[in-house]
Design a protein around this motif. Structure first.
Motif: not given
Length: 100
Positions: A22-28, A33-35
């Motif tokens: 979940r953490i990896a998914s949230n970071i992705q 979103v940033t892009r």
């Protein structure tokens, strides 16, 4: 007890693995979103730059329109002068013919 400890360890490992996923998914997702925000801000920058360019061209367009109107007036004046010259030439021919 040993069976319960291995179950607890297994449950703990599963929870830890899911949490990591979940953490990896949230970071992705955050990266995505940033892009999109960066892409959107570039779009806004492009629109702002286009608006500034158009505003700068507005004065040029007005001046060009004014110059075209002046050229139209000059063309009409030249046409009138040409007609006058042609009339004068015709009158001179008539006078020359009468003198001969």
């Amino acid at each position: 007890m040993s069976g319960q400890t291995s179950q607890t360890t297994s449950l703990y490992s599963d929870s830890k693995a899911r949490l990591c996923d979940r953490i990896a998914s949230n970071i992705q997702s955050a990266g995505s979103v940033t892009r999109q925000i960066i892409k959107g801000s570039k779009c806004v920058e492009t629109l702002n730059q286009s608006a500034r360019s158009l505003a700068a061209l507005d004065n040029t367009i007005d001046n060009t329109y004014s110059n075209i109107k002046k050229l139209e007036i000059s063309t009409k004046q030249f046409q009138m002068q040409l007609e006058d010259i042609n009339n004068s030439c015709q009158q001179i021919r008539e006078v020359v013919d009468k003198m001969n």
